[in-house]
Every structure is written in structure tokens, then in C-alpha cells.
Motif scaffolding. Sequence first.
Motif, short mmCIF file in Angstrom:
data_model
loop_
_atom_site.label_atom_id
_atom_site.label_comp_id
_atom_site.label_asym_id
_atom_site.label_seq_id
_atom_site.Cartn_x
_atom_site.Cartn_y
_atom_site.Cartn_z
N VAL A 1 55.06 42.65 70.18
CA VAL A 1 54.51 43.25 68.96
C VAL A 1 54.69 42.45 67.80
O VAL A 1 53.67 41.88 67.06
CB VAL A 1 55.50 44.41 68.51
CG1 VAL A 1 55.20 45.12 66.82
CG2 VAL A 1 55.20 45.77 69.55
N ASP B 1 60.63 47.60 80.68
CA ASP B 1 59.18 47.73 80.44
C ASP B 1 58.99 46.86 79.35
O ASP B 1 59.59 46.00 78.72
CB ASP B 1 59.08 49.31 80.05
CG ASP B 1 58.99 50.22 81.24
OD1 ASP B 1 58.61 49.78 82.25
OD2 ASP B 1 59.66 51.20 81.12
N HIS C 1 63.06 49.74 76.89
CA HIS C 1 62.54 48.27 76.45
C HIS C 1 63.87 47.58 75.99
O HIS C 1 63.48 46.31 75.49
CB HIS C 1 61.74 48.69 74.95
CG HIS C 1 60.32 49.27 75.44
ND1 HIS C 1 59.23 48.88 76.00
CD2 HIS C 1 59.86 50.73 75.14
CE1 HIS C 1 58.24 49.62 76.23
NE2 HIS C 1 58.72 50.94 75.59
N GLN D 1 65.89 56.82 72.44
CA GLN D 1 64.88 57.34 72.88
C GLN D 1 63.84 55.99 73.43
O GLN D 1 62.87 56.33 74.38
CB GLN D 1 63.79 57.84 71.76
CG GLN D 1 64.71 59.00 71.17
CD GLN D 1 63.65 60.14 71.64
OE1 GLN D 1 63.10 60.23 72.63
NE2 GLN D 1 63.76 61.35 70.80
N ARG E 1 58.22 43.72 76.68
CA ARG E 1 58.95 43.46 75.68
C ARG E 1 58.37 43.58 74.29
O ARG E 1 56.80 43.70 74.15
CB ARG E 1 58.75 41.79 75.84
CG ARG E 1 59.96 41.10 76.55
CD ARG E 1 59.95 39.59 76.30
NE ARG E 1 60.61 39.27 75.21
CZ ARG E 1 60.76 37.79 75.25
NH1 ARG E 1 60.09 37.04 75.98
NH2 ARG E 1 61.43 37.39 74.22
#
Lengths: 480, 411
Positions: free
Chosen positions: A104, A85, A76, A71, A87
Motif C-alpha cells: 500500500v 498474505d 498480514h 481482524q 504485504r
Amino acid sequence: MCRSALPVIIVAGILELCPIVDAASGQAEGVGQPATTAEVEAWGSIVGPDGTGLPPGGSTATEGRLLYDRQCAACHGLTGQEGPDPRLAGGVGSLGGEEPSKTVGSYWPAATTLWDYVNRAMPFNRPGSLAVDDVYAVVAYVLYLNGLVGENQLIDGDTLPQIEMPNRDGFVPDPRPDLANTSFQTAWGDPNLQGVWSYATITPLQRPVHLEGRTFLSDEEVAAQNRDSAIRATSERRNGLTPERDLSLAYNQVWWDRGDSTGRTSLIVDPSDGRLPGLTPEGRRRQEAQEVARREHPYDSWEDRPLQERCMTYQRVPPVPSGYSNTYQILQVPGFVVILNEMIHDVRIVPLGDRPKVSERVRQWNGDSRGRWEGKTLVVETSHYRGQTTWRGFPGSSNLKAVERFTRVDPGRIHYRYTIYDETIYTRPFTVELPLVSPPEYVVYEYACHEGNYSIANVLAGARVQERSVRSGVSADLKD
Amino acid sequence: MPSDGSSNRLANSRRQFLRAATLGSAATVLRPTRLVGQQNLGRSLGDGVGGYGGRSHFEETVRRLRASRYPQAAGSLTPLQDLYGTITPSALHFERHHAGIPDIDPSEHRLLIDGLVDRPLVFTMDELRRLPAVTRVYFIECSGNGRVKWAPAEPDTDVQAAFGMTSCSEWTGVPLSVLLSAVGIRNKAQWIVAEGADACRMTRSVPLVKAQDDILVAYGQNGEALRPAQGYPLRLVIPGWEGNISIKWLRRLHVVDQPYLTREETAKYTDLMPDGKSRQFTFAMDAKSVITRPSGGDRLDGSGFYQVSGLAWSGRGRVRGVEISTDGGESWVGAQLQQPVLPFAHTRFRYDWSWDGSEKILASRCIDEAGEVQPTRSALIAVRGTHSSYHNNAIQGWRVRSTGRVENVDV
């Protein structure tokens, strides 16, 4: 700034200044339907950093791997690093470098944000399509790709908020204005001097004898003085003291507000020897008389005690730095500059322009001040002093005149100098330069004099006891 | 459409002529053989009245799209160079969406206000329109506007590319303070999480103090309903603050005790400093201005009089003054401000200028009522480095070459 709580019955002209108040009078009573629990639930969860809003459920990275690969990975990357898209992983330690990588793991301060965001916005092309446990699963996997959780660590409403994100301390509040780009002007166009300013410094008023002939300290000397001062401020250890000794140290090191060195050897910048000018014969006479009075009649009456001990004023117009409360707070309104010296709540309201001074016969401890703008410099002239200065680095007569000059040179600094003219006391005028800086978060602490001013009675009573014991031959060593 | 196609052709050929002349391809200035200005005098009937008006088909200015992988997570830029006055036409208001423009039936739309409130309420659009309303002119600027200016100036960058993410509208709606008093704010409340009804359910934490001060819950823009791209049917308008926080397609206001650290206030819209720390909740837009006419890509038609014109604005209130330099920032003189100067609104400035035909660098700087002066690019990056992405309000320079060509330049 206007508050909507302000009453609305103001003249129309003022409403223009207050963007919203004209409508705030109306109440929304009866309009809108009470929200049912079902409705609130239907709107979905909003997750806070303490985990509020996280629904029951949980999962692990192992369970999330397949889901992520199917998904999320197309956009990513399989490891969260390949894109195309944003990182999602890696980049730790890169933030201060040439090519910061915000992921993140490297950037986000809270793991709860990840849950909230994926739940509301991802996958990008099918937002809202993941079941609660699936969100926990991919979140666990993205955290795992960042090395922040173990493969089989359960991620749920309890564990997620506790994950310590590497950059959790990486955010600071907005410090703007942060550039030296303010015109330092008030809304009505005067130079803006407003704010809280400190003139604390360890540089002495007069040049010490051993520095004769030197105007400035070397950079090393400045650094050494500042370091010593900082060490002194933090070096005090009070454990193991008797109560008496502890009490005698009421003014402890942390209390003192010493400031740093100005880099000069004295605050006096003129005359060039950095020392107070010589006294006139009259000046000398007055000084001697004052010394005699202090020696022979120190405690006869409260009037023999200095003004600051009587909680009246420290006569800081203009000031010489002392142990603490070395602060100005400056406020401006059109036509006036207000200078507060919190010790002892001395407020100077300085009219601007050519408003005449008070009558020659009106004499005040802190004189009568008038201000004017010379370009960007505020010039404040003060005269009409009472001429009985008993406290400060220098004495003065009723002929004393002080001319202060304030120029804002950058957001945190005012160039501040004053010149003292007093022909009765000094053989020539002299000029003092003080730092006037506004470190971020600098505050003025309230000054409470004697906490109700009981001391003066005790000081005098103590002196009477002392006199009686001297008379009766008993030695008493009382100090104020 | 005009019924007479020939006037159209004539007008086009006239424009082509002018374009050719201004591009300098004509060695001597040619005079048209016909008397320009007479051909269009209507001698045939024009179009009849209509329902929803459009602009003249001669007017071609449009938003320009920023390059991005998905049109739904993208931005479009207002053509400031082609605008007059201070209001941005709704159709040209810049766009920045993160998950596309939802298609919302207003009769189905609801606003929920819940969280730390005494009476959680749900409002329909009709109910919101019953409440006391105000109309205000406010700009909305993306805090990423001016992002290109973190890098040294490229000569071909024009005002639309460098400044096109600001627009100014007349907004109508309910003061948020009215709604908050309807629900009753609890003691512990400090922030409000605002949520949009777009696909990504965009969220931002808004400080309660600002919410009780001057935030609008708006349904009207420039006299009509909001445009879909601007949040139809309901949005927040937060005066002076970065555009992203003015949540569009507003569906929920969730009153809470602390900022919720949403993705848009952590991963995005935080400003990375050279020391690796990031500034967070950098809401206010700084004092800013730009000359829109002449501006990058224009070509001046020989020396002589030109009125220089542009826009200035500040997120800290009113524009107090705009200064113009024609020598690259060596000296500055005051420009005229179009009155009324409104807080948190675009302000039009003008400056009468006679060009002597030599190379000049035009620049403007805004001074706002908080005393902030628009900085140079070098002053800005000396403090903030070049990785902070947002809140670049550096002075914009336009180099006017002796050929008349106008180029982007740093001052």
C-alpha cells in the motif's frame, strides 16, 4: 474500429467486420425498472479517487490498532510486513530494484483505493463485516504502518483523498506496441509506413567547408550540437522588450522545430563530398537568370514572388528540412500511399503498381508520383515537374526526377533516402538521407499560410511605395 | 457406465501397454496378441439416453490448480494440450477468482446501472433476456497468463502451466451499448465502474468508448447458461482485453467521470517496468500463439509424420498469420489457419511436419492484423525487465529430443 453508432443497414458481408452493430438497432425502451434511491443505496458505495462515495464517518490509527491486530494481523502480520498474505507496508524505494515490493505504501497511487478495497473485500474470510467507522479505523492504521499518517490524525471523507501516496506519480499510460516486433504490415499485407513522421534535423543539406573530408561527426560533437540546439530552444527571455521588438521576434525560439543532428556532416550522402554536384552550363545559365530576376524584378508582380510566399506550395517533393513543419503524415489504403506535408497542405496520393503516368504535357509543381514495393521498401518515383523550383535547397528543371525510398526499420523510424536526377541542371545525380522519426506524442500542427493570404497584396503595395519614394528621393527601407 | 466391465479392462490394459511402449521401457516394439479394435464392438446393450450428458469416462483431462493458499483466491488452468478446435469446453474454461464462486439464484439477481445517467435502471435476468442479443466467439485470457515465462524456461513446464489461462467460448448476451442507450449517458461520463457480486465485490473501471463499442453483457456460454465459475448468471465479456476486466457475477455498472483506481487496476494488473514506473490500464492482450501438439511432456513415437497444431490469438483483432519454426527460430514458414478466423478469438493453426528423428526446436509466432509479431523472450525482457508480471506474450519453444521427449525451452 467499428462504432456501434454506425447505421446498421450495411450489407451482410460488412457486418462480419463490425462485431456488435447488428444488434445495436434495438432500443431497450420500457425494459428495466427505474432504480429507487433505496436500491442505489443498498448496492453500497463505490469510492473514487476524489473521495466520491466515501460515507460519513471517520477514525484514527489509534482506534484502528486493536481492530487490525484482531481482524487483519493473522494474515498480514502485526506490522503489515510479515505476511503470509500480501504485504501491506514497507517497500518504499524498492520498485526499480531487483526485488520490488509492492505494498500500500510503496505502490498504491491513491489512499481512497484502500478504503474502497477493505470495505468491499476484507477481512478476506468475512468481507463486508466491518462497520463504516471500523473501515476508517483499519485504513488509518494501515496508512500509519506505512508512516503516511499520524497516530491520532482523523481519517474521514475529507482527509483521506488528500493523503499524498509516495507512488502517486508512478503510473504511466500503456505505451504498447513498445517492442521492435511489429512486422510493420498493414491489414492487407503491405509494409506499414503509416503515422506521423518528422524529418527535422539541424544537419545541413551540404557539408560545411570546415568539415571537408569528414562524413560523420564524433559522438561528442553530436552531443554538443544537440545540446546547443536544445539550449537555444529554451533560452529566450522576452521580458522587458518594447512591443515592436517583441513583435519582430514573432518567430520565437520555441517555435523552431530544429530536431537533432543525424550524426553526419551533411544530408547529402552521395556524392561523397556531401555537396550538391556541379552545375551543367545550362544549369549555370538558369541559375544566373534566376538570380538576375530576383535582383532586378523582385516585386514586379505576384509571379515574381516565390510559391511559398503565395501560399501555394513549398515544393517539398521531396523535402529539405527548414525551420518548422518538417512533417510527413503517411496514410495507406490498398493500392495507394498518401503522403501529407502539412506545409502547405500538400497531399500526394501515390498510386502503387504500374499505373501509367500522366501525359508528358501535364506538368505540376510537385510532379506526378508513382510507387511500388521493393521488398519492404516503398519506392516512389516522381517526374513531370514544372521545372521552376524557386524554393528549396536545390533547383530543378522539368527533367527533374526524384526517386524516394522509405523502409520502416523500427516502430519509431523509417529509413528515408531520395536521389535526384536532373541532367539539365546537374552534372550527376545526388542522394539525400533524412531522418524520419516518430517520437511519442508527436503532432502535426496545422499550417495556416498568412492567415488568409493578405500579405502578398501588402508586399506588392509596399514595393510600390518603396519605388515611389526612391523616385522622389526619399529613402525608404522596406522589407517584406 | 458400460455394462461390460471386461471391455473396460481391456481398453485400460491396451493403454498401459501403449504407455509402456512409448516410455521406451519395451526394448522392441511388441505387437498385442489380440486384434486391438475388435473387442469393443458392442454385443451387449449400451447405456440409455440421459438428462445432462457427461464425457466418456475414458477422457480424463482436467484443469490443473495453481498453487495458492486459498482455493477461493486462486486459479485453475485449461489443458490446452488436450483440446481440439477453437472452443474451450465450459467445464475446462480456466478460472481465476479472488474470493470464490458465489452461488447466485438468477431469479434474485439484479443488474443496477447508475451514476452519470439520465435514468438509473435495475434489470432482472428475464428483462435482460428480452433485449436484443448477439452471439460472439471471444477468448478470455488472464493477463498473468505466461507469467512463468518471465523466468528462464524450466524443461518440465508444459503448455497447461505456461498458457492455460486462456480459453475461448461462444458468448451470448446484450451489447452493453444497448443498455447504455436505455439509461442515457450524461455528458461528463467517461468510464464505467463494473462491480461483481462475488464476496470481494470485484471492481474494474472500463473506458466508456470500449463500452459503447463491443462489450457484451453475457448470460450464455457455449449454448447454455454461464457456468458458475464463469460468472453465472451474468458477466461482462470485453473482447481482446485482459480477463480480469470482464467482471463476472455482474451486479452493477456505475457510470463515472474518471477511472476509479480500484485495487485491481492499481495494486494488481499494472505492469512494473525496470525504471520503477508502472504501466496502468494495459488492457489489450498482445499477439500470441503456442503449439499445443506436440508440446511439453509429450513423447514422439519415432520419426515420421506429425501434424503440428496449436492456438493463436490477439487482443488487437484477427490473427493474420502464424509462422512455424523447427530450428529454434532461425527460419520460419507459414502455418495453415483454420477458417473462419474471427477477431478476438482463438485461431487453430496446423502445420504438416515430418520429423527426421534428430533434435529439433519447434516454435510458433503469431502476427496479428495490427502488424504485431509475437516477440522472443529476450526481446520482451530487454524492454520490460522481468518484474512486470502481466502481458508476457513471448514465443514458446518446444525442444524435441532425439528420444522423442518434448521439453520447454526459450527461443
